[in-house]
Write a protein that holds these residues in place. Structure first.
Motif, PDB file in Angstrom:
ATOM      1  N   GLU A 101     152.751  17.497 -40.666  1.00  0.00           N
ATOM      2  CA  GLU A 101     151.545  18.327 -40.758  1.00  0.00           C
ATOM      3  C   GLU A 101     151.616  19.468 -39.753  1.00  0.00           C
ATOM      4  OE1 GLU A 101     147.372  16.623 -41.335  1.00  0.00           O
ATOM      5  OE2 GLU A 101     147.353  17.225 -39.229  1.00  0.00           O
TER       6      GLU A 101
ATOM      7  N   THR B 174     144.266  26.728 -40.572  1.00  0.00           N
ATOM      8  CA  THR B 174     145.057  26.338 -41.733  1.00  0.00           C
ATOM      9  C   THR B 174     145.819  25.052 -41.431  1.00  0.00           C
ATOM     10  OG1 THR B 174     145.330  28.644 -42.386  1.00  0.00           O
ATOM     11  CG2 THR B 174     146.870  27.051 -43.330  1.00  0.00           C
TER      12      THR B 174
ATOM     13  N   ASP C 288     145.496  23.453 -46.841  1.00  0.00           N
ATOM     14  CA  ASP C 288     144.058  23.238 -46.673  1.00  0.00           C
ATOM     15  C   ASP C 288     143.573  24.272 -45.667  1.00  0.00           C
ATOM     16  OD1 ASP C 288     141.517  22.329 -46.583  1.00  0.00           O
ATOM     17  OD2 ASP C 288     141.942  20.445 -45.525  1.00  0.00           O
ATOM     18  N   THR C 289     142.792  25.244 -46.126  1.00  0.00           N
ATOM     19  CA  THR C 289     142.397  26.338 -45.244  1.00  0.00           C
ATOM     20  C   THR C 289     141.082  26.942 -45.687  1.00  0.00           C
ATOM     21  OG1 THR C 289     143.107  28.443 -44.274  1.00  0.00           O
ATOM     22  CG2 THR C 289     143.636  28.073 -46.614  1.00  0.00           C
TER      23      THR C 289
ATOM     24  N   THR D  50     151.303  21.169 -49.441  1.00  0.00           N
ATOM     25  CA  THR D  50     149.893  21.422 -49.746  1.00  0.00           C
ATOM     26  C   THR D  50     149.297  22.289 -48.649  1.00  0.00           C
ATOM     27  OG1 THR D  50     149.113  19.432 -48.583  1.00  0.00           O
ATOM     28  CG2 THR D  50     149.690  19.201 -50.933  1.00  0.00           C
TER      29      THR D  50
ATOM     30  N   GLU E 221     140.487  32.487 -50.537  1.00  0.00           N
ATOM     31  CA  GLU E 221     140.937  31.773 -51.736  1.00  0.00           C
ATOM     32  C   GLU E 221     142.023  32.544 -52.482  1.00  0.00           C
ATOM     33  OE1 GLU E 221     137.657  30.818 -54.201  1.00  0.00           O
ATOM     34  OE2 GLU E 221     136.727  29.440 -52.758  1.00  0.00           O
TER      35      GLU E 221
ATOM     36  N   ARG F 294     150.777  20.673 -45.125  1.00  0.00           N
ATOM     37  CA  ARG F 294     151.381  19.344 -45.075  1.00  0.00           C
ATOM     38  C   ARG F 294     152.630  19.317 -45.944  1.00  0.00           C
ATOM     39  NH1 ARG F 294     145.823  18.548 -45.430  1.00  0.00           N
ATOM     40  NH2 ARG F 294     144.904  17.457 -43.619  1.00  0.00           N
TER      41      ARG F 294
ATOM     42  N   VAL G 138     145.337  32.055 -50.700  1.00  0.00           N
ATOM     43  CA  VAL G 138     145.849  30.693 -50.884  1.00  0.00           C
ATOM     44  C   VAL G 138     146.419  30.513 -52.281  1.00  0.00           C
ATOM     45  CG1 VAL G 138     145.209  28.254 -50.993  1.00  0.00           C
ATOM     46  CG2 VAL G 138     144.314  29.706 -49.167  1.00  0.00           C
TER      47      VAL G 138
END
Length: 591
Positions: free
Chosen positions: A515, A576, A569-570, A567, A525, A579, A528
């Motif tokens: 991670e 941010t 996740d932010t 993956t 968005e 993983r 990403v």
């Protein structure tokens, strides 16, 4: 139910319905023809056909016998009359009986009338039948113009010296009215003279032919009656046309019955033909219109028009106002849904292709800029070193050379990333992997990465797993991913950003996660969603000498090639977390 079964059931049902209607048409036609033939027989020969039906349909009451009103009406229509006689010749009941018909008959009197030995103005038919223990005698009479005319002609007609018949005026007028003719034959059956004879009538008769024409008038179209004059050996012949018309002489049925049967056959086949014609038109409308609509739709798809064809009002032909399929299109709903999905897919692909082309152009422009920028620097310093009028010091030459080496290294890294991205797209697999202890290997790698002068001190924190994790991975690729993720976190965030790298072992020792969590500004968005696209660049190399704009796309390809997944996740303002996850890699753990 699939379309094959739907169509099969629909066609079978429609064919069965058409056959049922065809049978119904045939049944109605046969019934009408039968009724018509019965009516013809009752009209032309009531004596042999109607009397039996009259008795069979009669009912006996206290006041006597009662007959079917329809048959009695037929008697009246034929110009005939009926009498019911008891055993003594007494008339019990009568219908439409003229005044000149007796009300009581002696046995010999009745027989002489019936056999014709005694003059009687009517033709007689007799029917005797027992019913309900009683014997009924029905006497049916109808005008007998032939008998009357024959008696008059045989008694008053003569042959003139010039070979012409001399007949009473009332006889000739009656013959013209009835369409009949008279012939006078000699002893051999040859015609001596005639009146009103048609050309189709014979001029000579054999014994057999005269007998057949007398007995089977329906075959020839004329009723024939004759009287032999014994004193002259001559024979008077009178012929009147049948009620049904003139026969051809080769027919098994009377002409009127033949016409009835022919009409019924023509009407039946015409109705069946019309039925199948209407069914064909209905089928064409029912199934042809949807098929033509689907072909038009597919043709529009071939012309890059990804919308269902509409009518002149701009409304889709196949749908109701509620959006449901119309009845005639419902059977093709599966096909129409597939075409609709195909249209949506092609339209989506067209938009994506346009976006991809735009991104490719953007990316090519960025790559061109990224290659041209260091190349301009290299070219500029090379020109400076090549100019003879300048005398550069050794320190200045080393400075120029270092800059040129730095720009060349950047170009080399950019080209390598381009090559790697296309290799990964083509399905490249990692070489032979080596087993490593992940915690110690990752600690050493992060220490080397942290020496980069563009990173502040203690910007990278490492949190190993509580147990040793032994895995087989291709370390050069994994090292490259770590470099890319570290640079992406520390170079594109504020200077005070800290990156925390953690190793997490899955329960059961099967699988692990690396991670990368930073406390930077995060991403929106749109960024990403396009982070791993090869043709998307969030920044260019003008902001930092590191990076090529392909780092994340290459990282994703390398991780997936090694059997893992990546993956993100932010959120803006929340940092941010990236993983690297391996689910199916066996991680041998030791305490």
């Amino acid at each position: 139910m699939n379309i094959k079964r739907k169509l099969m059931m629909r066609f079978v049902l429609q064919l069965a319905t058409a056959e049922a209607f065809a049978f119904l048409i045939a049944a109605v036609t046969f019934f009408w023809a039968y009724q018509r033939l019965v009516d013809i027989r009752l009209t032309n020969d009531f004596a042999s056909t109607g009397l039996e039906q009259l008795v069979a349909s009669s009912e006996i009451g206290k006041d006597g016998i009662h007959f079917d009103p329809l048959l009695l009406e037929q008697v009246k229509k034929n110009g005939g009359w009926l009498q019911s006689l008891d055993e003594n010749g007494q008339v019990n009941q009568s219908y439409n009986t003229p005044q000149d018909v007796p009300k009581k008959y002696a046995p010999g009197e009745f027989v002489s009338y019936w056999t014709g030995t005694r003059s009687f103005p009517y033709g007689l038919s007799l029917w005797v039948q027992e019913k309900d223990g009683r014997t009924f005698t029905l006497l049916y009479g109808q005008p007998n113009p032939m008998g009357t005319l024959l008696k008059t002609v045989s008694s008053q007609g003569t042959l003139s010296s010039n070979g012409k018949l001399i007949l009473p005026h009332e006889v000739t007028a009656r013959l013209k009215q009835l369409g009949g003719y008279i012939q006078l034959l000699d002893a051999t059956g040859s015609e001596l003279a005639s009146y009103n004879r048609p050309t189709s009538a014979p001029t000579a008769y054999t014994l057999q032919e005269l007998s057949l024409r007398t007995m089977y008038s329906e075959r020839y179209g004329f009723h024939l009656s004759s009287e032999y004059m014994e004193e002259t050996s001559r024979t008077w012949v009178i012929s009147l046309p049948n009620a049904g018309g003139v026969a051809t002489g080769n027919s098994w049925l009377p002409p009127e019955e033949e016409r009835t049967i022919l009409k019924s056959i023509v009407a039946m086949f015409s109705a069946i033909f019309l039925l199948f014609l209407l069914l064909s038109l209905w089928q064409a409308h029912r199934f042809g219109v949807p098929l033509l609509h689907m072909l038009s739709w597919l043709d529009a798809l071939g012309k890059s028009v990804y919308q269902e064809p509409v009518d002149h009002r701009g409304i889709q032909r196949s749908r109701l106002g509620s959006g449901k399929w119309k009845r005639r299109y419902l059977i093709f709903a599966d096909v129409m849904d597939s075409i609709d999905k195909l249209s949506a897919t092609l339209q989506r692909d067209q938009v994506l292709r346009q976006q991809t082309d735009s991104l490719r152009e953007e990316w090519i422009a960025g790559i061109t800029h990224d290659l041209k920028t260091p190349l301009v620097s290299i070219k500029g310093y090379a020109h400076l070193l090549a100019e003879p009028q300048y005398d550069w010091t050794a320190e200045e030459v080393r400075k120029f050379s270092g800059t040129m080496l730095e720009k060349s290294a950047h170009m080399d890294m950019l080209i390598n990333d381009l090559a790697m991205s296309y290799r990964l797209k083509s399905g490249a697999r990692p070489p032979e992997s080596e087993e490593i202890e992940l915690n110690s290997w990752l600690r050493e790698t992060l220490e080397q990465v942290g020496t980069d002068p563009f990173y502040k001190e203690e910007a990278i924190l490492f949190r190993p797993a509580p147990v040793d994790i032994f895995v087989k991975l291709y370390t050069p690729w994994l090292e490259r991913v770590i470099n890319n993720l570290t640079a992406n976190a520390l170079l594109h965030n504020p200077p005070e950003t800290t990156l925390t790298v953690s190793v997490i072992s899955s329960e059961g020792g099967k699988g692990f996660t690396i991670e990368f969590a930073d406390n930077g500004r995060g991403m929106d968005e749109n960024t990403v969603s396009r982070l791993f696209e090869r043709y998307y660049r969030g920044t260019n190399t003008s902001t930092t000498p590191n990076g090529t704009g392909l780092g994340m796309a290459v990282s994703k390809g390398l991780i997936e090639a090694m059997g893992g997944q990546i993956t993100v996740d932010t959120a803006l303002g929340k940092g941010t977390v990236i993983r690297l996850i391996w689910h199916d890699v066996v991680a041998n753990s030791e305490s």
